[in-house]
Design an enzyme around this catalytic site. Structure first.
Site, PDB file in Angstrom:
ATOM      1  N   ALA A  65       4.742   0.342  -7.663  1.00 15.20           N
ATOM      2  CA  ALA A  65       4.168  -0.985  -7.889  1.00 15.20           C
ATOM      3  C   ALA A  65       2.749  -1.045  -7.344  1.00 15.20           C
ATOM      4  O   ALA A  65       2.393  -0.315  -6.418  1.00 15.20           O
ATOM      5  CB  ALA A  65       5.034  -2.055  -7.221  1.00 15.20           C
ATOM      6  N   ASP A 179      13.177  -4.427   4.971  1.00 15.72           N
ATOM      7  CA  ASP A 179      11.881  -3.740   5.069  1.00 15.72           C
ATOM      8  C   ASP A 179      10.843  -4.659   5.702  1.00 15.72           C
ATOM      9  O   ASP A 179       9.724  -4.796   5.212  1.00 15.72           O
ATOM     10  CB  ASP A 179      11.418  -3.273   3.683  1.00 15.72           C
ATOM     11  CG  ASP A 179      10.364  -2.158   3.782  1.00 15.72           C
ATOM     12  OD1 ASP A 179      10.303  -1.484   4.823  1.00 15.72           O
ATOM     13  OD2 ASP A 179       9.608  -1.975   2.816  1.00 15.72           O
TER      14      ASP A 179
END
Length: 428
Positions: A65, A179
């Site tokens: 991404a 995360d």
């Protein structure tokens, strides 16, 4: 799960915080924990028909991404466009993007999570049009060598309250981020210092009390021990990451980062963390207590996001001696017994080689006794300095026993200014 890594005694290099990409989840894993239904309409029109991509530096980039700044042509509003490849390593990962969209929809009510504006889909990628956070990643302030750009302790205190607000909202909705790191926490502005926005839910998962979820993914220096051991993940997995994040924001140093992944994972597994760094020694001791109640190997011993929000370090910017007894006792009473006994720290910071076994030994030695509120307060402040106030052997033993019990549960980090005015008989 953790490979052996040769080490020279107890020495370990302290590495300045640096960028570490997240480890992508195993593509052969079960899809449990992923949401599959969304309400957002996905547009198949060309993205560039509606948005102008601002040329220049990317806002962020990962393996699959890239995030670019863009402007909506019709309104002139600025947004962050996240371009995500649908095929990764030869496999169709569209459902993982759908999951991320679903989590963003679920978190719309939280001001601490980035807003989703629109979604576009092309042949090879999908574009998430997200709220633009002009202040960028807090990572930039964490690694800054300029004193005026680095976070002050009060900055960290304020931002940590907001981070915990966002994480508490996610956990209430059974979402674990998995995360949490400085690169995934943005600021609405940098000067003046704005508010936080949590981003990047590509590795997030929904958890359930009906079945266990195991995953091995995340950014190496921020993952919790249970991830490395392929044990069930929970909301406590995020709380470990918040402990690491607090350490990083306060010191600019990543506590478990080694020379390579092997050493990093070994440091996490063995809880090799130093509380003697220069940056930590200059802080309010309550900040150390906050970090220590999160960096615990056993997930059930870590404080929850809601419990962290009541910690004395985050309650007020005032010195702790000015806080009321009722406020501190209330905060402690909300913690589970295991977290209560493990979240306080001794008058001296523990060594960098402390282990979970040593912590358990301390817990077994500490017994709670029936004490009055006044005795708790006085004993908490007389720890160390008034230890010699008793002359007889029996009184010393009794005092030592009381001090152990009290220090386990209550700890006042700052000196009590009115200590001299307390009648001596209350010490006993």
């Amino acid at each position: 799960m953790i490979p052996e890594c040769p080490r020279d005694g107890d020495s370990r290099s302290r590495t300045r915080l640096q960028y570490s990409p997240a480890t992508e989840p195993n593509q052969d894993r079960d899809s449990s924990g992923l949401l599959s239904e969304i309400k957002t309409t996905i547009s198949n029109e060309p993205f560039t028909d509606h948005y102008t991509i601002i040329p220049g530096k990317e806002l962020g980039r990962g393996k699959f991404a890239v995030v670019r700044k863009c402007v909506e042509k019709y309104t002139g509003n600025e947004y962050a466009a996240k371009f995500m490849r649908k095929r990764r390593k030869g496999q169709d990962c569209r459902m993982e993007i759908i999951h991320e969209i679903a989590v963003l929809e679920l978190a719309t009510a939280s001001p601490r999570v980035v807003n989703l504006h629109e979604v576009y889909e092309m042949a090879s990628e999908m574009v998430l049009v997200l709220e633009f956070a002009a202040g960028g990643e807090i990572f930039n302030q964490c690694v800054s060598d300029q004193e005026e750009e680095a976070f002050s302790e009060e900055d960290v205190r304020r931002l940590m309250r907001q981070i915990l607000e966002g994480v508490a909202f996610l956990h209430q909705n059974n979402v674990v981020h998995l995360d949490l790191k400085p690169q995934n926490i943005l600021l609405t502005s940098s000067c003046p210092l704005g508010d936080i926005k949590i981003v990047d839910f590509g590795l997030s998962r929904m958890i359930s009390s009906h079945h266990e979820l195991r995953e091995i993914m995340g950014t190496p220096e921020y993952v919790a021990p249970e991830i490395l051991n392929y044990e069930p993940i929970s909301t406590a997995t995020d709380m470990w990451s918040i402990g690491v994040l607090a350490y990083v924001m306060l010191t600019g140093i990543s506590p478990f980062l080694g020379e390579d992944k092997q050493e990093t994972f070994l440091n996490i597994s063995q809880l090799n963390v130093s509380y003697t760094e220069d940056g930590l020694q200059q802080l309010d001791q309550a900040a150390l207590s906050f970090i220590q109640m999160l960096l615990r190997k056993q997930p059930q011993e870590r404080a929850t996001a809601e419990q962290c929000r009541t910690h004395p370090w985050l309650q007020s910017s005032e010195p702790q001696e000015t806080q009321t007894v009722e406020k501190i006792l209330s905060a402690e009473d909300q913690k589970p017994s295991s977290a209560s006994s493990s979240s306080t720290c001794s008058p001296e910071p523990p060594s960098s080689t402390s282990t979970a076994e040593e912590e358990e030994d301390v817990e077994e030695d500490v017994k709670e006794g029936p004490v009055t509120e006044e005795l708790i307060v006085m004993a908490a402040y007389t720890l160390g300095q008034c230890r010699q106030s008793s002359n007889s052997t029996s009184e010393k033993e009794a005092l030592a026993t009381e001090q152990k019990a009290i220090s386990k549960r209550f700890k006042f980090e700052e000196p009590f200014s009115a200590l001299q005015e307390v009648p001596g008989e209350f010490i006993y």
